[in-house]
Design a protein around this motif. Structure first.
Motif, PDB file in Angstrom:
ATOM      1  N   LEU A 258       0.864  -1.175   0.000  1.00 45.61           N
ATOM      2  CA  LEU A 258       0.000   0.000   0.000  1.00 45.61           C
ATOM      3  C   LEU A 258       0.903   1.228   0.000  1.00 45.61           C
ATOM      4  N   PRO A 259       0.430   2.333  -0.581  1.00 48.07           N
ATOM      5  CA  PRO A 259       1.251   3.553  -0.570  1.00 48.07           C
ATOM      6  C   PRO A 259       1.332   4.135   0.837  1.00 48.07           C
ATOM      7  N   GLU A 260       2.557   4.277   1.331  1.00 52.38           N
ATOM      8  CA  GLU A 260       2.784   4.771   2.696  1.00 52.38           C
ATOM      9  C   GLU A 260       3.381   6.169   2.646  1.00 52.38           C
ATOM     10  N   GLY A 261       2.997   7.017   3.619  1.00 50.12           N
ATOM     11  CA  GLY A 261       3.543   8.357   3.695  1.00 50.12           C
ATOM     12  C   GLY A 261       2.734   9.358   2.877  1.00 50.12           C
ATOM     13  N   PRO A 262       3.312  10.554   2.731  1.00 47.54           N
ATOM     14  CA  PRO A 262       4.584  10.999   3.300  1.00 47.54           C
ATOM     15  C   PRO A 262       4.510  11.143   4.820  1.00 47.54           C
ATOM     16  N   PHE A 263       5.702  11.297   5.431  1.00 47.65           N
ATOM     17  CA  PHE A 263       5.786  11.412   6.885  1.00 47.65           C
ATOM     18  C   PHE A 263       6.942  12.345   7.225  1.00 47.65           C
ATOM     19  N   GLY A 264       6.696  13.305   8.103  1.00 50.92           N
ATOM     20  CA  GLY A 264       7.740  14.237   8.492  1.00 50.92           C
ATOM     21  C   GLY A 264       8.877  13.524   9.201  1.00 50.92           C
ATOM     22  N   GLU A 265      10.114  13.800   8.778  1.00 47.79           N
ATOM     23  CA  GLU A 265      11.282  13.104   9.314  1.00 47.79           C
ATOM     24  C   GLU A 265      11.979  13.935  10.397  1.00 47.79           C
TER      25      GLU A 265
ATOM     26  N   TYR B 256      12.028  17.796   7.632  1.00 48.69           N
ATOM     27  CA  TYR B 256      11.532  17.844   6.262  1.00 48.69           C
ATOM     28  C   TYR B 256      10.808  16.535   5.930  1.00 48.69           C
ATOM     29  N   TYR B 257      10.030  16.582   4.843  1.00 46.43           N
ATOM     30  CA  TYR B 257       9.514  15.350   4.246  1.00 46.43           C
ATOM     31  C   TYR B 257      10.585  14.831   3.285  1.00 46.43           C
ATOM     32  N   ALA B 258      11.101  13.637   3.553  1.00 42.28           N
ATOM     33  CA  ALA B 258      12.196  13.108   2.740  1.00 42.28           C
ATOM     34  C   ALA B 258      11.699  12.456   1.458  1.00 42.28           C
ATOM     35  N   ALA B 259      10.452  12.009   1.456  1.00 37.29           N
ATOM     36  CA  ALA B 259       9.924  11.313   0.276  1.00 37.29           C
ATOM     37  C   ALA B 259       8.416  11.462   0.245  1.00 37.29           C
TER      38      ALA B 259
ATOM     39  N   PRO C  19       8.894  12.072  14.777  1.00 36.64           N
ATOM     40  CA  PRO C  19      10.039  12.941  14.486  1.00 36.64           C
ATOM     41  C   PRO C  19       9.557  14.385  14.369  1.00 36.64           C
ATOM     42  N   LEU C  20      10.339  15.306  14.912  1.00 41.68           N
ATOM     43  CA  LEU C  20       9.966  16.716  14.908  1.00 41.68           C
ATOM     44  C   LEU C  20      11.127  17.562  14.402  1.00 41.68           C
ATOM     45  N   LYS C  21      10.817  18.789  14.019  1.00 41.85           N
ATOM     46  CA  LYS C  21      11.854  19.706  13.524  1.00 41.85           C
ATOM     47  C   LYS C  21      12.915  19.926  14.604  1.00 41.85           C
ATOM     48  N   PRO C  22      14.199  19.771  14.257  1.00 42.35           N
ATOM     49  CA  PRO C  22      15.271  20.042  15.229  1.00 42.35           C
ATOM     50  C   PRO C  22      15.158  21.455  15.791  1.00 42.35           C
TER      51      PRO C  22
END
Length: 474
Positions: A268-275, A279-282, A308-311
């Motif tokens: 199944l298509p997964e994401g996108p997900f904030g890394e 940023y969104y890596a993919a 995961p959250l923004k540094p």
């Protein structure tokens, strides 16, 4: 020394006694729980959050976030004194980590997660408040800090690592392994190569020692259960999952059992997900599908979330990988390292040392750069600089380094496909290297004796003042 908690609820109670938990009522699962989590993680004290009375869900079905995002609670999770200064806690963890001996889990008969159980057509994941953590996430994620448990069919060892889990329907989720070199993926492929589904259990709401163990880079054949037992000083209590027979923590909040269907024919298509880079890596990408055939949970279950959250916000208030770099420096004979820390979600590494010879700082910087996953910046400072204090570090950079002389660039270093700076071409080719900048922010070795004296209190003198007057200042 064993830790003072047996499960997530006892950890929350201990953190609450320290005044470190905020109780939030009425936040929505769609972006709001994630938003409050992010804002709280950016505060100086970064409190833990326990969400209840979530609209659309039964009262008592809760979400707990920011469990270990500051140094105090990270130390508490490791069984260390939560009042220690961050660098002292990390040093103590480095020493404890070096001497850890695996402790195998203990099998018990009773499981608290069996207070409620559903199978087959009665499985409905919609009862759990799975948040949309970031505004553009592809869906709700029930697993942002969940353990994925599987057993190697050839060698019989159990892997229990952290992989993210997106909900797609009442009984289907996807598990994203990031890449095929992950142990969970390697185990699944052994089943898939025979045309079989891989039995898996998703553990949500495990205690923080298991959460920490799930992030560790352990060698194949070594179970995270054994490592978590070593952290706690006592065996992790496990019981056989009634559907898969896999060992799962008996005091977990929620356990989902089923099979990871053969991939890629089932996906199944997964994401996108904030890394964790912020940023969104993919975009969406195919992921392995788990069909959930068993769902078990405690009364008033707590969904453990660690998105995961923004540094600089990060899962852990103590940079555990910095402890590994510190240990590596010592193992390789780099003397007089007084501290190692990482900032910006472990993307910037700082080494503090007492210079003993010309090239001492450069040697330490090169080793730290070689061991800095994804990081682009390594700074080496003198022993009078607290590496955990970014302002102190930048004072050293701006008063002791000379850009034309103190900076080295290392090319083709250790990075990842999560690196937002990678070009589309490099990403497509799997070329995930980056460059790393080493800043020597130490006093020039040949000028140490004549370098201007600092006017501020030394670290030792400041500690004396803090111990005597700290309570009045707070």
């Amino acid at each position: 020394m064993s830790v003072a908690y047996q499960d997530l609820r006892e950890f929350i109670a201990l953190a609450d006694q320290l005044g470190a938990v905020r109780h939030i009522s009425g936040a929505q699962v769609f972006h709001e729980i994630g938003g409050v989590t992010e804002v709280a993680a950016g505060l100086a004290h970064a409190p833990a959050l326990l969400f209840d009375n979530i609209p659309g869900y039964r009262s008592g079905f809760r979400v707990f976030t920011n469990a270990t995002t500051n140094a105090q609670r990270a130390a508490l999770a490791l069984g260390l004194d939560p009042t220690l200064r961050p660098l002292d806690a990390l040093k103590l963890w480095k020493e404890k980590r070096t001497g850890l001996k695996p402790i195998a889990p203990a099998v018990v008969g009773d499981a608290l997660f069996m207070e409620n159980s559903a199978r087959g057509d009665d499985v409905n994941l919609a009862v759990f408040p799975a948040p949309h953590w970031h505004p553009e996430d592809g869906g709700p994620y029930i697993g942002s800090g969940a353990l994925i448990v599987s057993r190697d069919p050839d060698e019989n060892w159990v892997n229990a690592s952290i992989y993210r889990v997106q909900v797609h329907s009442r009984n289907r989720v996807t598990i994203q392994f990031d890449h095929t070199g992950r142990h969970g993926s390697m185990i699944a492929q052994k089943y898939w190569s025979k045309g079989q589904g891989c039995p898996v259990a998703i553990v949500i709401g495990q205690d923080p020692a298991l959460f920490i163990a799930g992030f560790e880079y352990l060698p194949g054949g070594q179970s995270e259960y054994d490592f978590a037992g070593a952290i706690k000083g006592v065996p992790i209590e496990v019981t056989k999952g009634p559907v898969t027979g896999l060992p799962v923590p008996a005091r977990a909040e929620i356990v989902l059992e089923g099979e990871l269907l053969p991939f890629p024919e089932n996906s199944l298509p997964e994401g996108p997900f904030g890394e964790f880079t912020g940023y969104y890596a993919a975009d969406k990408r195919p992921a392995a599908v788990m069909e959930v055939t068993g769902m078990h949970y405690r009364n008033n279950p707590i969904l453990f979330g660690s998105p995961p959250l923004k540094p600089p916000r990060f899962h852990f208030g103590l940079p555990f990988r910095a402890a590994g770099i510190w240990a590596n420096l010592e193992a390789l004979g780099v003397s007089d390292v007084v501290g190692v820390w990482q900032h910006v979600s472990q993307l910037m590494t700082v080494v503090a040392l007492k210079q003993r010879y010309a090239g001492h700082a450069k040697r330490a910087g090169l080793i730290a750069a070689a061991n800095s996953y994804m990081g682009r910046v390594v700074v080496v400072v003198d022993e009078d600089i607290d590496p955990s204090n970014l302002a102190d570090v930048m004072w050293a950079v701006t008063t002791r380094s000379e850009p034309s002389e103190s900076v080295d660039i290392i090319r083709n270093g250790w990075s990842s496909s999560l690196d937002p700076r990678l070009s589309a071409e490099a990403r497509a080719q799997g070329a995930t290297a980056n460059s790393k900048m080493i800043i020597d922010a130490c006093k020039p070795y040949h000028l140490i004796a004549e370098y201007p004296r600092a006017s501020a209190l030394s670290l030792a003198a400041a500690r004396v003042i803090e111990e005597k007057w700290g309570a009045a200042l707070r």
